[in-house]
Design a protein around this motif. Structure first.
Motif, short mmCIF file in Angstrom:
data_model
loop_
_atom_site.label_atom_id
_atom_site.label_comp_id
_atom_site.label_asym_id
_atom_site.label_seq_id
_atom_site.Cartn_x
_atom_site.Cartn_y
_atom_site.Cartn_z
N PHE A 23 0.73 -1.00 -0.07
CA PHE A 23 0.05 -0.17 -0.03
C PHE A 23 1.07 1.32 0.09
O PHE A 23 1.87 1.36 0.80
CB PHE A 23 -0.93 -0.04 1.35
N VAL A 24 0.55 2.13 -1.03
CA VAL A 24 1.52 3.33 -1.16
C VAL A 24 0.47 4.69 -0.81
O VAL A 24 -0.62 4.70 -1.65
CB VAL A 24 2.17 3.27 -2.41
N ARG A 25 1.11 5.40 -0.21
CA ARG A 25 0.41 6.67 0.12
C ARG A 25 1.50 7.50 0.81
O ARG A 25 2.24 7.33 1.68
CB ARG A 25 -0.80 6.45 1.21
N ASP A 26 1.43 9.04 0.44
CA ASP A 26 2.13 10.03 0.88
C ASP A 26 3.50 9.86 1.16
O ASP A 26 4.26 10.16 2.17
CB ASP A 26 1.68 10.31 2.19
N GLY A 27 4.14 9.10 0.09
CA GLY A 27 5.68 8.91 0.03
C GLY A 27 5.85 7.75 0.78
O GLY A 27 7.21 7.23 1.32
N VAL A 28 5.01 7.00 1.26
CA VAL A 28 5.07 5.53 2.35
C VAL A 28 4.77 4.43 1.52
O VAL A 28 3.55 4.45 1.12
CB VAL A 28 4.73 5.75 3.61
N CYS A 29 5.62 3.39 1.48
CA CYS A 29 5.23 2.15 0.67
C CYS A 29 5.29 1.03 1.82
O CYS A 29 6.51 0.78 2.49
CB CYS A 29 6.13 1.89 -0.33
N LYS A 30 4.11 0.47 2.05
CA LYS A 30 4.27 -0.52 3.41
C LYS A 30 3.77 -1.99 2.79
O LYS A 30 2.83 -1.99 1.79
CB LYS A 30 3.28 -0.09 4.35
N TYR A 31 4.58 -3.10 3.19
CA TYR A 31 4.24 -4.49 2.60
C TYR A 31 2.99 -4.81 3.59
O TYR A 31 3.03 -4.68 5.01
CB TYR A 31 5.23 -5.42 3.07
N ILE A 32 1.75 -5.38 2.94
CA ILE A 32 0.59 -5.76 3.76
C ILE A 32 0.22 -7.27 3.60
O ILE A 32 -0.92 -7.70 3.95
CB ILE A 32 -0.56 -4.82 3.55
N GLY A 33 1.29 -7.98 3.16
CA GLY A 33 1.01 -9.33 2.85
C GLY A 33 1.22 -9.89 1.55
O GLY A 33 1.75 -9.13 0.61
N PRO A 34 0.94 -11.23 1.35
CA PRO A 34 1.04 -11.64 -0.02
C PRO A 34 0.00 -11.13 -0.91
O PRO A 34 -0.92 -10.70 -0.52
CB PRO A 34 0.79 -13.25 0.26
N SER A 35 0.39 -11.19 -2.23
CA SER A 35 -0.43 -10.81 -3.30
C SER A 35 -1.61 -11.69 -3.21
O SER A 35 -1.57 -12.86 -2.91
CB SER A 35 0.22 -10.71 -4.73
N GLU A 36 -2.76 -11.07 -3.88
CA GLU A 36 -3.84 -11.89 -3.71
C GLU A 36 -3.92 -12.99 -4.68
O GLU A 36 -4.38 -14.08 -4.45
CB GLU A 36 -5.00 -10.95 -4.31
N MET A 37 -3.03 -12.96 -5.92
CA MET A 37 -2.87 -14.10 -6.66
C MET A 37 -2.15 -15.12 -6.15
O MET A 37 -2.44 -16.30 -6.13
CB MET A 37 -2.05 -13.63 -7.81
#
Length: 227
Positions: A204-218
């Motif tokens: 998830f990317v917002r306001d200059g911050v990129c965070k890992y939130i888990g495996p991709s849905e695929m």
């Protein structure tokens, strides 16, 4: 590996890396129990080559709060077990095990640990929340060391239209460098540094911050189908 996408997430803590070198052993296995649970049997969990990090060493990675273990070459006699007392870890981090000794040498590499746990993952999925003024969103990227996609880039899929609007892109890649474009004149290139992710997953990317939130849905779907 870039640890920034994992900071402040549930994936950031609780990783243990064990590095070991024994040139006379063709293979090295770890017998262990984590968090006080049952022991894992000999010759089941093998340390993997770690020459890219420390030449001549092998590594084992696991997510655990505590770890008790000893090392073997797979036989019932050649053990590295701290003179019969086993090794015991109560703090996450990177550890170096040598003959009858163990030392913590730093923090665990979260990205490398996640990659080891999810070595079959293939997709990077980006969810982007642009500034409220943007009417659309494209992405310009280079993946797996391929050349950069030329502007205006690839249109992202709108998955939420307002409050806030969200855009998504899913692509098959192991690592990726990217920036966002509103299709007119506005760019989000992370203060000209570009965004970077070093392994497959959902971000998830917002306001200059990129965070890992888990495996991709695929990858999550494929994993469920295989198990």
């Amino acid at each position: 590996m870039l640890d920034e996408p994992f900071r402040g997430t549930p994936f950031a803590s609780g990783w243990i890396e064990i590095f070991h070198s024994m040139p006379s052993w063709d293979r090295c296995f770890i017998v262990f129990r984590k968090d006080g649970k049952e022991w894992k049997k000999n010759a089941r969990y093998e340390l993997r080559d770690a020459s890219d990090i420390k030449p001549g060493f092998r590594v084992f990675r696991v997510k655990a709060l505590t770890l008790e273990f000893y090392l073997t070459n797979g036989s019932s006699r050649n053990w590295e077990n701290n003179s019969g007392k086993n090794y015991f870890i109560e703090e996450s981090g990177r550890y170096l095990v040598s003959y009858k000794s163990m030392s913590r040498v730093g923090d665990a590499d979260v990205g490398s640990c996640l990659r080891a746990m999810r070595k079959n993952d293939r997709f990077i999925e980006l969810i982007y929340q642009p500034p409220p003024s943007w009417l659309g969103c494209s992405i310009i990227y280079s993946k797996d060391d391929d050349p950069w996609l030329e502007a205006p880039g690839e249109a992202m899929t709108r998955i939420k239209s307002k409050d806030p609007q969200l855009f998504m892109l899913r692509t098959e890649a192991q690592h990726m460098t990217f920036a966002f474009f509103d299709g007119v004149e506005e760019w989000d290139s992370n203060m000209d540094e570009n965004y970077k992710v070093g392994l497959p997953g959902k971000y998830f990317v917002r306001d200059g911050v990129c965070k890992y939130i888990g495996p991709s849905e695929m990858d999550h779907l494929v994993s469920r189908m295989l198990h």
